[in-house]
Write a protein that holds these residues in place. Structure first.
Motif, mmCIF file in Angstrom:
data_model
loop_
_atom_site.group_PDB
_atom_site.id
_atom_site.type_symbol
_atom_site.label_atom_id
_atom_site.label_comp_id
_atom_site.label_asym_id
_atom_site.label_seq_id
_atom_site.Cartn_x
_atom_site.Cartn_y
_atom_site.Cartn_z
ATOM 1 N N ARG A 170 -46.748 66.948 -14.839
ATOM 2 C CA ARG A 170 -48.834 66.079 -15.019
ATOM 3 C C ARG A 170 -49.058 65.878 -16.059
ATOM 4 O O ARG A 170 -50.262 65.489 -16.394
ATOM 5 C CB ARG A 170 -49.747 66.499 -14.673
ATOM 6 C CG ARG A 170 -49.255 66.253 -12.764
ATOM 7 C CD ARG A 170 -49.966 66.737 -11.756
ATOM 8 N NE ARG A 170 -50.015 67.484 -10.481
ATOM 9 C CZ ARG A 170 -50.421 67.424 -9.134
ATOM 10 N NH1 ARG A 170 -51.526 67.331 -8.996
ATOM 11 N NH2 ARG A 170 -49.357 66.779 -7.564
ATOM 12 N N SER B 193 -43.864 70.776 -10.664
ATOM 13 C CA SER B 193 -44.752 69.145 -10.625
ATOM 14 C C SER B 193 -43.382 68.886 -11.574
ATOM 15 O O SER B 193 -43.303 68.275 -12.850
ATOM 16 C CB SER B 193 -45.636 69.031 -12.177
ATOM 17 O OG SER B 193 -45.784 68.111 -12.301
ATOM 18 N N ASP C 183 -39.306 71.850 -4.217
ATOM 19 C CA ASP C 183 -40.820 71.677 -3.305
ATOM 20 C C ASP C 183 -40.353 70.577 -2.917
ATOM 21 O O ASP C 183 -41.165 69.218 -3.103
ATOM 22 C CB ASP C 183 -41.031 71.238 -5.252
ATOM 23 C CG ASP C 183 -42.676 71.510 -5.060
ATOM 24 O OD1 ASP C 183 -43.225 71.326 -4.305
ATOM 25 O OD2 ASP C 183 -42.869 70.133 -6.100
HETATM 26 O O1 G3P Z 1 -46.134 72.056 -5.584
HETATM 27 C C1 G3P Z 1 -46.770 71.553 -6.886
HETATM 28 C C2 G3P Z 1 -45.871 70.372 -7.652
HETATM 29 O O2 G3P Z 1 -44.612 70.918 -8.426
HETATM 30 C C3 G3P Z 1 -46.213 69.309 -7.886
HETATM 31 O O3 G3P Z 1 -45.582 67.769 -9.009
HETATM 32 O O4 G3P Z 1 -45.121 65.631 -8.573
HETATM 33 O O5 G3P Z 1 -46.907 66.143 -7.435
HETATM 34 O O6 G3P Z 1 -46.997 67.088 -9.605
HETATM 35 P P1 G3P Z 1 -46.016 66.732 -9.061
#
Ligand code: G3P
Length: 217
Positions: free
Chosen positions: A132, A165, A6
């Protein structure tokens, strides 16, 4: 379980790809902005680094504009898939792109019902945002358990559950125990997944003992 990374940082992607454990890449507008580079340049370079799916996210809010963006991004490389937000417009665009044979990743999913809708829209991947939810005091992994369980009840659903996330290695373990198809892992968490103090201590001891092995000459 497959591993995606990511990030839009091509050095980090190159590093993970060289180890041979990378199945794909997810980006989002925040990660692209962090790279400081032009969107198309980054996506095209990433697609050359990995064979698996590379998520490029639309920023339009209405279906037709999403389709324009999605079709353009999909023309950049064979392994681009289009990331769309979990809104009615996003799911409408998802259905059209899926019907056209373009891979899709429906993002910003926070509930099982949203994941069920994305599956009906033909999403290739659904991305529930675990960290999140944890940030809000919920148990993000409960949503993964529910989605995996609900999808299993309907063998015709071929949408893959892509856990997003992710904040720490335990998230990855739990996602695997629940049978998620993919975890998209930030580079720092991939590094931590390799680490165990007993591995370092064990290696140091083996190398020290090796010094006492008589040479063959
Ligand atoms: O690509 C989406 C994602 O994994 C977002 O992660 O840490 O910004 O909540 P985060």
């Amino acid at each position: 379980m497959k591993f995606f990374i990511d990030t839009a940082d091509t050095d980090q992607i190159r590093h993970a790809a060289a180890i041979g454990v990378l199945d794909g890449v997810t980006t989002n507008p925040s990660l692209i902005a962090k790279s400081g580079r032009r969107f198309k340049d980054v996506i095209v370079e990433i697609c050359e680094l990995v064979d698996g799916p590379v998520s490029a996210e639309v920023t339009a809010l209405e279906t037709e504009a999403m389709l324009d963006e999605g079709r353009e991004y999909a023309s950049w490389a064979d392994n681009v898939i289009i990331k769309l937000p979990l809104t009615p417009d996003g799911l409408k665009a998802c259905k059209t792109l899926s019907d056209e044979g373009v891979g899709t990743n429906v993002t910003l999913c926070f509930s099982t019902n949203q994941a069920l809708l994305a599956a009906r829209a033909g999403a290739s991947y659904i991305s529930p945002f675990i960290g999140r939810l944890d940030d809000l005091g919920h148990e993000g992994m409960d949503v993964i358990a529910e989605i995996v369980g609900a999808y299993e009840n309907y063998p015709d659903i071929d949408t893959e559950v892509l856990v997003a996330s992710i904040r720490h290695p335990r998230h990855v373990t739990e996602a695997a125990l629940l049978g998620a198809d993919v975890a998209t892992v930030p580079p720092a968490v991939i590094d931590k997944m390799f680490k165990h103090p007993m591995t370092d201590i064990g290696l140091e001891k083996f190398l020290a003992d090796w010094e006492n092995v008589p040479s063959s000459e």
